[in-house]
Design an enzyme around this catalytic site. Structure first.
Site, PDB file in Angstrom:
ATOM      1  N   ASN A 107       0.860  -1.179   0.000  1.00 15.58           N
ATOM      2  CA  ASN A 107       0.000   0.000   0.000  1.00 15.58           C
ATOM      3  C   ASN A 107       0.897   1.230   0.000  1.00 15.58           C
ATOM      4  O   ASN A 107       2.023   1.179   0.497  1.00 15.58           O
ATOM      5  CB  ASN A 107      -0.869   0.021   1.259  1.00 15.58           C
ATOM      6  CG  ASN A 107      -1.793   1.220   1.306  1.00 15.58           C
ATOM      7  OD1 ASN A 107      -2.415   1.590   0.297  1.00 15.58           O
ATOM      8  ND2 ASN A 107      -1.899   1.865   2.465  1.00 15.58           N
ATOM      9  N   HIS A 109       0.932   5.218   1.320  1.00 12.42           N
ATOM     10  CA  HIS A 109       0.243   6.140   2.226  1.00 12.42           C
ATOM     11  C   HIS A 109       0.951   7.487   2.143  1.00 12.42           C
ATOM     12  O   HIS A 109       2.185   7.534   2.104  1.00 12.42           O
ATOM     13  CB  HIS A 109       0.316   5.581   3.659  1.00 12.42           C
ATOM     14  CG  HIS A 109      -0.439   6.409   4.641  1.00 12.42           C
ATOM     15  ND1 HIS A 109      -1.819   6.346   4.743  1.00 12.42           N
ATOM     16  CD2 HIS A 109      -0.034   7.332   5.541  1.00 12.42           C
ATOM     17  CE1 HIS A 109      -2.213   7.206   5.675  1.00 12.42           C
ATOM     18  NE2 HIS A 109      -1.152   7.816   6.172  1.00 12.42           N
ATOM     19  N   GLU A 179       5.233  10.095  -4.530  1.00 10.78           N
ATOM     20  CA  GLU A 179       4.560   8.789  -4.585  1.00 10.78           C
ATOM     21  C   GLU A 179       4.739   8.158  -5.957  1.00 10.78           C
ATOM     22  O   GLU A 179       4.994   6.965  -6.090  1.00 10.78           O
ATOM     23  CB  GLU A 179       3.062   8.939  -4.294  1.00 10.78           C
ATOM     24  CG  GLU A 179       2.740   9.330  -2.871  1.00 10.78           C
ATOM     25  CD  GLU A 179       1.247   9.416  -2.633  1.00 10.78           C
ATOM     26  OE1 GLU A 179       0.486   8.589  -3.158  1.00 10.78           O
ATOM     27  OE2 GLU A 179       0.825  10.328  -1.895  1.00 10.78           O
TER      28      GLU A 179
HETATM   29  C1  GRF Z   1      -2.533   8.751  -2.674  1.00 13.95           C
HETATM   30  O1  GRF Z   1      -2.276   9.926  -1.983  1.00 13.95           O
HETATM   31  C2  GRF Z   1      -2.117   7.566  -1.850  1.00 13.95           C
HETATM   32  O2  GRF Z   1      -1.049   7.824  -0.998  1.00 13.95           O
HETATM   33  C3  GRF Z   1      -3.337   7.266  -1.049  1.00 13.95           C
HETATM   34  O3  GRF Z   1      -4.420   7.572  -1.897  1.00 13.95           O
HETATM   35  C4  GRF Z   1      -4.023   8.513  -2.881  1.00 13.95           C
HETATM   36  C5  GRF Z   1      -4.344   7.911  -4.205  1.00 13.95           C
HETATM   37  O4  GRF Z   1      -4.190   8.810  -5.251  1.00 13.95           O
HETATM   38  N1  GRF Z   1      -3.330   5.917  -0.551  1.00 13.95           N
HETATM   39  P1  GRF Z   1      -4.339   8.309  -6.765  1.00 13.95           P
HETATM   40  O5  GRF Z   1      -5.736   7.716  -6.921  1.00 13.95           O
HETATM   41  O6  GRF Z   1      -3.265   7.304  -7.023  1.00 13.95           O
HETATM   42  O7  GRF Z   1      -4.174   9.560  -7.569  1.00 13.95           O
END
Ligand code: GRF
Length: 195
Positions: A107, A109, A179
């Site tokens: 996952n 976060h 991310e």
């Molecule tokens: C991201 O900020 C991730 O960290 C969290 O949910 C969000 C998902 O964004 N778990 P996306 O749908 O990938 O744009």
């Protein structure tokens, strides 16, 4: 080097999913996204659909607990999935899947776990809480999934400094950019790992 058949679970715009699909298309990771499961018909399904990746909407509504589980297991088996990534999936996976894919579910976060995780800590709530608490650093965490929200072993984190006038919106934007890089890096770590 290992190559995984990935299933991605999403609930939103799927920008992390897109970054992983693109890393795979560019050859930065050798694993492939074979299946995308969403809990409703969200915009994040458009990109995988446009590439011919199999997608499914599986919602708990109108399904018994067993039907909900079996629908997922059937697809995961059919696509020979050996790595699951949660990419903005807001539901809990059935415990049977968590156990079957032990150490094979990741996952991402948007904060430095173990702080600012757990139920209700998603989206802008996370960034607001980080700023309100006066933290100096934030940044995303990729971790293994166990049966408790945001609890599993941490695989990768990246710290960024929070500016003095940082807004939750700006912090979200900066963290999301990271991310998009580190989720693929985390998959690469698993591909390269001796087992
Ligand atoms: C991201 O900020 C991730 O960290 C969290 O949910 C969000 C998902 O964004 N778990 P996306 O749908 O990938 O744009």
């Amino acid at each position: 080097m290992k190559s995984y058949n990935i299933a991605a679970y999403i609930s939103g715009s799927g920008s992390n999913l897109k970054s992983i699909i693109d890393s795979s298309l560019n050859g930065n990771i050798s694993s492939k996204v074979r299946l995308v499961i969403a809990n409703r018909d969200v915009s994040g399904l458009d990109y995988p659909r446009s590439l011919g990746i199999d997608t499914a909407v599986i919602s708990r509504d109108n399904l018994s607990r067993d039907e909900f589980l079996d629908a997922q297991l059937d697809l995961l088996n059919r696509h020979k999935i050996n790595l699951i990534i949660l990419a903005g999936y807001l539901k809990k996976l059935p415990p049977e899947i968590v156990r079957k894919f032990n150490n094979r579910i990741l996952n991402i976060h948007p904060a430095l776990l173990p702080k600012f995780g757990g139920k209700g800590m998603h989206g802008m709530n996370v960034h607001r809480a980080v700023i309100e608490s006066g933290e100096i650093f934030s940044g995303p965490t990729v971790h293994f999934v166990d049966e408790i929200y945001d609890n599993g072993r941490i695989l990768l984190q990246q710290k960024i400094e929070i500016g003095p006038d940082e807004t939750p919106e700006n912090l979200q934007k900066r963290v999301l950019e990271i991310e998009h890089r580190i989720y693929s890096e985390a998959i690469k770590i698993l591909e390269d790992r001796e087992e």
